[in-house]
Scaffold this active site. Structure first.
Site, mmCIF file in Angstrom:
data_model
loop_
_atom_site.group_PDB
_atom_site.id
_atom_site.type_symbol
_atom_site.label_atom_id
_atom_site.label_comp_id
_atom_site.label_asym_id
_atom_site.label_seq_id
_atom_site.Cartn_x
_atom_site.Cartn_y
_atom_site.Cartn_z
ATOM 1 N N ASP A 129 0.815 38.538 26.677
ATOM 2 C CA ASP A 129 1.502 39.310 27.640
ATOM 3 C C ASP A 129 0.548 39.593 28.838
ATOM 4 O OD1 ASP A 129 3.749 40.626 28.471
ATOM 5 O OD2 ASP A 129 2.766 42.649 27.813
ATOM 6 N N CYS A 187 28.178 39.437 16.462
ATOM 7 C CA CYS A 187 27.496 40.750 16.681
ATOM 8 C C CYS A 187 27.326 41.121 18.190
ATOM 9 C CB CYS A 187 26.104 40.867 15.938
ATOM 10 S SG CYS A 187 25.507 42.482 16.183
ATOM 11 N N CYS A 194 23.504 49.712 24.169
ATOM 12 C CA CYS A 194 22.407 50.097 25.233
ATOM 13 C C CYS A 194 23.140 51.371 26.113
ATOM 14 C CB CYS A 194 22.140 49.074 26.044
ATOM 15 S SG CYS A 194 21.050 49.449 27.377
ATOM 16 N N CYS A 210 16.906 49.348 32.694
ATOM 17 C CA CYS A 210 16.286 49.474 31.266
ATOM 18 C C CYS A 210 15.473 50.788 30.987
ATOM 19 C CB CYS A 210 15.630 48.201 30.910
ATOM 20 S SG CYS A 210 14.751 48.259 29.241
ATOM 21 N N CYS A 240 18.017 48.611 21.586
ATOM 22 C CA CYS A 240 18.675 47.570 21.365
ATOM 23 C C CYS A 240 17.955 46.742 20.196
ATOM 24 C CB CYS A 240 18.751 46.702 22.512
ATOM 25 S SG CYS A 240 16.965 46.566 23.250
HETATM 26 S S1 SF4 Z 1 20.283 40.632 18.859
HETATM 27 FE FE1 SF4 Z 1 22.028 41.874 19.352
HETATM 28 S S2 SF4 Z 1 23.761 40.784 19.007
HETATM 29 FE FE2 SF4 Z 1 22.020 39.710 17.965
HETATM 30 S S3 SF4 Z 1 22.172 40.469 15.931
HETATM 31 FE FE3 SF4 Z 1 20.711 41.821 17.060
HETATM 32 S S4 SF4 Z 1 22.048 43.402 17.745
HETATM 33 FE FE4 SF4 Z 1 23.431 41.711 17.138
HETATM 34 S S1 SF4 Z 2 15.463 49.239 25.521
HETATM 35 FE FE1 SF4 Z 2 17.358 48.035 25.120
HETATM 36 S S2 SF4 Z 2 18.807 49.697 24.699
HETATM 37 FE FE2 SF4 Z 2 17.071 50.721 25.709
HETATM 38 S S3 SF4 Z 2 17.746 50.641 27.929
HETATM 39 FE FE3 SF4 Z 2 16.390 48.791 27.749
HETATM 40 S S4 SF4 Z 2 17.987 47.277 27.283
HETATM 41 FE FE4 SF4 Z 2 18.963 49.263 26.913
#
Ligand code: SF4
Ligand code: SF4
Length: 307
Positions: A129, A187, A194, A210, A240
């Protein structure tokens, strides 16, 4: 060369990495369009490094002349179930233990030392990173997983709670097959869950919306309209990842430095509000909190919207 690759992978696991794969160094021309699009849309927020070094991001030989191989490792930071919810406040799992920049770099340096001593006196450069490397794309090339709709690298055995590190070296090695499939299927949980709709379409993150970016990288006051969605988040956001079915496979980290720092786990709102800068610097000298800095963390605390 395949035998050398196997020995490197064995050593990586012995050092505590969760997985290791090796890709042949080459210009990632197929990523050029995607990167260009991302930059044009300005989805990178204030992260100027995204647009800097455009060619370097695509071509490892510009980062390390004579590059032949990219050794990619995954370092598991998963602290165990729900530990990030502490006294009603939320800290992203990756920030509970020591700062990954130090930890992953130290382990990568040990791996590279092993290569130079035991395999070949190769030259190379270590990254985590820390430079314009397309880490997730290299992890895919090294066979370590696919990029999920949440934009993160998903490993089929362990999910996405990991840091990615690389060694770019002039040593020729046996290479892994790139990971060509993707297993998100129908999915869409990460997109629908989010809270700020920061995932514009699959794999396209608008960093400016985000929570993870806003609470960690963003230097200004967080826009008022986004405040409610932050709720009780002090640092980062895991939604997420937490909703991703692949993360049911996550196992607790075996890297001692990623054990959660006691003070972060025990802290409540009052503790955070009373924390002064000197105490902050002492407590968090090896933590990602220190890198983000007292002023930013304090402003996150002051803006908390606790239900
Ligand atoms: S990355 Fe998102 S779409 Fe893919 S399996 Fe995970 S939750 Fe589901
Ligand atoms: S970390 Fe993932 S769920 Fe949280 S605000 Fe960012 S994109 Fe959305």
């Amino acid at each position: 060369v395949n035998n050398c690759s196997n020995r490197i992978k064995e050593k990586a696991l012995e050092l505590g990495f969760m997985a290791c794969g090796i890709a042949q160094a080459r210009k990632l021309t197929e990523e050029e369009g995607h990167l260009q699009h991302y930059i044009e849309k300005q989805f990178f927020g204030e992260m100027g490094f995204m647009k800097n070094h455009f060619q370097k991001r695509l071509d490892p030989s510009l980062l390390f002349p004579g590059a032949k191989s990219v050794i990619v490792v995954l370092a598991n930071y998963y602290p165990g179930n729900n530990i990030s919810e502490t006294n009603g406040l939320l800290v992203s799992k990756y920030a509970l233990g020591a700062d990954y920049h130090f930890v992953v770099k130290k382990l990568l340096a040990e791996l590279f030392e092993f290569i130079q001593k035991e395999i070949s006196p190769a030259n190379g450069r270590i990254f985590t990173d820390s430079a314009p490397v397309l880490e997730k794309a290299w992890a895919v090339q090294a066979g370590l997983g696919w990029i999920g709709k949440n934009g993160l690298l998903i490993n089929p055995n362990s999910g996405s709670y990991h840091f990615i590190g690389e060694i770019i070296t002039d040593l020729e090695l046996g290479y892994d097959e790139p990971f060509v499939s993707e297993y998100c299927g129908n999915c869409t949980k990460c997109l629908t869950e989010c809270p700020t709709n920061a995932l514009v379409t699959p794999r396209v993150l608008n960093a400016q919306k985000c929570i993870s970016y806003l609470t960690v990288e963003y230097k200004e006051i967080i826009p008022a309209e986004l405040r409610p969605a932050l709720k009780n988040r002090v640092f980062g956001c895991d939604i997420c990842q937490d909703v991703c079915p692949w993360n049911k496979k996550a196992k607790k980290t075996n890297i001692p430095e990623f054990e959660p720092i006691k003070d972060i786990v025990q802290a409540d709102l009052k503790w955070w509000q009373q924390l002064d800068e000197q105490h902050f610097d002492e407590l968090f000298q090896h933590s990602a909190f220190k890198r983000v800095g007292y002023t930013k963390i304090k402003s996150n605390i002051d803006g908390l919207n606790i239900e």
